[in-house]
Design a protein around this motif. Sequence first.
Motif, PDB file in Angstrom:
ATOM      1  N   ARG A 160       0.840  -1.195   0.000  1.00 40.59           N
ATOM      2  CA  ARG A 160       0.000   0.000   0.000  1.00 40.59           C
ATOM      3  C   ARG A 160       0.879   1.251   0.000  1.00 40.59           C
ATOM      4  NH1 ARG A 160      -4.143  -2.748  -1.823  1.00 40.59           N
ATOM      5  NH2 ARG A 160      -4.799  -4.404  -0.377  1.00 40.59           N
ATOM      6  N   ARG A 161       0.423   2.260  -0.726  1.00 42.00           N
ATOM      7  CA  ARG A 161       1.161   3.517  -0.801  1.00 42.00           C
ATOM      8  C   ARG A 161       0.303   4.651  -0.252  1.00 42.00           C
ATOM      9  NH1 ARG A 161       2.945   3.920  -6.976  1.00 42.00           N
ATOM     10  NH2 ARG A 161       0.707   3.518  -7.190  1.00 42.00           N
ATOM     11  N   PRO A 162       0.930   5.606   0.420  1.00 41.13           N
ATOM     12  CA  PRO A 162       0.140   6.707   0.977  1.00 41.13           C
ATOM     13  C   PRO A 162      -0.447   7.586  -0.119  1.00 41.13           C
ATOM     14  CG  PRO A 162       2.484   7.120   1.271  1.00 41.13           C
ATOM     15  CD  PRO A 162       2.364   5.719   0.752  1.00 41.13           C
ATOM     16  N   ALA A 163      -1.690   8.010   0.096  1.00 34.75           N
ATOM     17  CA  ALA A 163      -2.302   8.999  -0.776  1.00 34.75           C
ATOM     18  C   ALA A 163      -2.003  10.406  -0.281  1.00 34.75           C
ATOM     19  CB  ALA A 163      -3.811   8.780  -0.843  1.00 34.75           C
ATOM     20  N   LEU A 164      -1.594  10.503   0.998  1.00 33.68           N
ATOM     21  CA  LEU A 164      -1.360  11.806   1.605  1.00 33.68           C
ATOM     22  C   LEU A 164      -0.178  11.702   2.559  1.00 33.68           C
ATOM     23  CD1 LEU A 164      -2.450  14.735   2.034  1.00 33.68           C
ATOM     24  CD2 LEU A 164      -3.804  13.794   3.922  1.00 33.68           C
ATOM     25  N   THR A 165       0.787  12.586   2.400  1.00 32.59           N
ATOM     26  CA  THR A 165       1.962  12.619   3.272  1.00 32.59           C
ATOM     27  C   THR A 165       2.210  14.051   3.716  1.00 32.59           C
ATOM     28  OG1 THR A 165       2.963  10.710   2.161  1.00 32.59           O
ATOM     29  CG2 THR A 165       4.420  12.113   3.456  1.00 32.59           C
ATOM     30  N   ILE A 166       2.328  14.233   5.020  1.00 33.02           N
ATOM     31  CA  ILE A 166       2.542  15.557   5.599  1.00 33.02           C
ATOM     32  C   ILE A 166       3.954  15.619   6.160  1.00 33.02           C
ATOM     33  CG2 ILE A 166       1.727  17.262   7.268  1.00 33.02           C
ATOM     34  CD1 ILE A 166      -0.471  16.554   5.332  1.00 33.02           C
ATOM     35  N   ASP A 167       4.735  16.582   5.717  1.00 35.36           N
ATOM     36  CA  ASP A 167       6.068  16.825   6.272  1.00 35.36           C
ATOM     37  C   ASP A 167       5.908  17.636   7.554  1.00 35.36           C
ATOM     38  OD1 ASP A 167       8.696  17.417   6.849  1.00 35.36           O
ATOM     39  OD2 ASP A 167       9.156  18.294   4.896  1.00 35.36           O
ATOM     40  N   THR A 168       6.281  17.068   8.695  1.00 36.47           N
ATOM     41  CA  THR A 168       6.077  17.748   9.972  1.00 36.47           C
ATOM     42  C   THR A 168       7.169  18.766  10.300  1.00 36.47           C
ATOM     43  OG1 THR A 168       7.285  16.154  11.348  1.00 36.47           O
ATOM     44  CG2 THR A 168       4.971  15.646  10.843  1.00 36.47           C
ATOM     45  N   GLU A 169       8.274  18.746   9.564  1.00 37.17           N
ATOM     46  CA  GLU A 169       9.395  19.618   9.937  1.00 37.17           C
ATOM     47  C   GLU A 169       8.997  21.100   9.991  1.00 37.17           C
ATOM     48  OE1 GLU A 169      14.116  19.623   9.303  1.00 37.17           O
ATOM     49  OE2 GLU A 169      12.940  19.617   7.440  1.00 37.17           O
ATOM     50  N   PRO A 170       8.265  21.642   8.987  1.00 42.93           N
ATOM     51  CA  PRO A 170       7.910  23.065   9.070  1.00 42.93           C
ATOM     52  C   PRO A 170       6.995  23.401  10.246  1.00 42.93           C
ATOM     53  CG  PRO A 170       7.667  22.240   6.812  1.00 42.93           C
ATOM     54  CD  PRO A 170       7.844  21.050   7.705  1.00 42.93           C
ATOM     55  N   GLN A 171       6.296  22.416  10.779  1.00 42.31           N
ATOM     56  CA  GLN A 171       5.365  22.648  11.882  1.00 42.31           C
ATOM     57  C   GLN A 171       5.788  21.919  13.159  1.00 42.31           C
ATOM     58  OE1 GLN A 171       1.980  21.201   9.337  1.00 42.31           O
ATOM     59  NE2 GLN A 171       0.927  22.968  10.214  1.00 42.31           N
ATOM     60  N   TRP A 172       7.050  21.553  13.239  1.00 41.54           N
ATOM     61  CA  TRP A 172       7.471  20.719  14.355  1.00 41.54           C
ATOM     62  C   TRP A 172       7.272  21.392  15.703  1.00 41.54           C
ATOM     63  CZ3 TRP A 172       7.713  16.034  15.706  1.00 41.54           C
ATOM     64  CH2 TRP A 172       8.357  15.673  16.897  1.00 41.54           C
ATOM     65  N   GLN A 173       7.522  22.686  15.798  1.00 44.26           N
ATOM     66  CA  GLN A 173       7.348  23.355  17.085  1.00 44.26           C
ATOM     67  C   GLN A 173       5.901  23.249  17.567  1.00 44.26           C
ATOM     68  OE1 GLN A 173       8.891  27.370  16.902  1.00 44.26           O
ATOM     69  NE2 GLN A 173      11.009  26.685  17.035  1.00 44.26           N
ATOM     70  N   MET A 174       4.959  23.373  16.637  1.00 44.37           N
ATOM     71  CA  MET A 174       3.547  23.215  16.987  1.00 44.37           C
ATOM     72  C   MET A 174       3.268  21.793  17.458  1.00 44.37           C
ATOM     73  SD  MET A 174       0.519  21.696  15.838  1.00 44.37           S
ATOM     74  CE  MET A 174       1.039  21.255  14.163  1.00 44.37           C
ATOM     75  N   LYS A 175       3.766  20.803  16.707  1.00 48.53           N
ATOM     76  CA  LYS A 175       3.519  19.413  17.085  1.00 48.53           C
ATOM     77  C   LYS A 175       4.146  19.105  18.439  1.00 48.53           C
ATOM     78  CE  LYS A 175       3.654  14.629  15.466  1.00 48.53           C
ATOM     79  NZ  LYS A 175       3.335  13.798  14.294  1.00 48.53           N
TER      80      LYS A 175
END
Length: 235
Positions: A160-175
Motif C-alpha cells: 500500500r502507498r500513501p495517498a497523503l503525506t505531511i512533512d512535519t518539519e515546518p510545523q514541528w514546534q507546533m507538534k
Amino acid sequence: MSSVSLIYAHPDDETFLSACLIRQLADAGHPPALLLATRGDAGKKNGAFGHLTGEQLGALREREMNRAAAVLGLSEVVHLGYPDGRLAAAEEREAVERVAAFINRHRSKAVFTFPEDGGNRHPDHMAISRLATKAVLNGQCPAVERLYYVMSDELRQQGRRPALTIDTEPQWQMKAEALRAHASQLLAIERYFGPLDAVPAERRYESFVLAWEQGVHWPEKSEAKAREELHLPSV
C-alpha cells in the motif's frame, strides 16, 4: 459540522499520528473533529503522576487533551469513555452506532483512523479501526466518501502507498507543543520522538493510505487530488 472526522483510541493518538494534518486542515478553514474511544485511564504514568487512580488519570488526560486540542485547532473532542485497554470487549453494535452518530452529526466526508493492525498491534487501536471501518462500510454514514488509514509497516508490506503525506518539519514546534500538552505521557512520548527539540528523521512524516472511496477498496489517488479534496494547500 466538520468535513473530516478523526477516530482514535486514546488522548495523544491524534498528536502522535496526525498533528500537522489537523493543524493544516484548521488553517485551511476546515478544523476536524476528534472522537476518542477511551479517556486513557490505564495509560502509563510519569513518576509525578504515579499516585493517581485510573479515574484521576482519565480526568487529567481529558484536560491534557483539551490543551492539545487548542494547539492543534480541533473543532471538537468527544470521549466515548470505554475502559482503556478493554475496547475490544465493548458491545460491537452499540459501539459502531456511537461512532456513526459522531460522524453523522458532523456530516464528515472523510474519516481518518488506525489501520486494521492498529499500527503497533495495540488491541484498542485495532478495535477502534474495526469499529470506525464498520460504521463507514456498512452504510451507516452516508455522507462519508473516503476512509483513510494511518500508514503502518504492515500496510507497506502489503504494497500500500500513501495517498497523503505531511512533512512535519515546518510545523514541528507546533507538534512538539501539542505533545507536551499530554504531560502525563511525556516519558512515552520522548521514548518515541526523542527530546522534542527537533523532529526525528524516522518520525518526520505523517502518512495516510486511502482504504476506501465510494465503494472502491484501496483506490489509487494522487497526492494533489487528495489534498484538493481535503482543502489542504498543495505541495
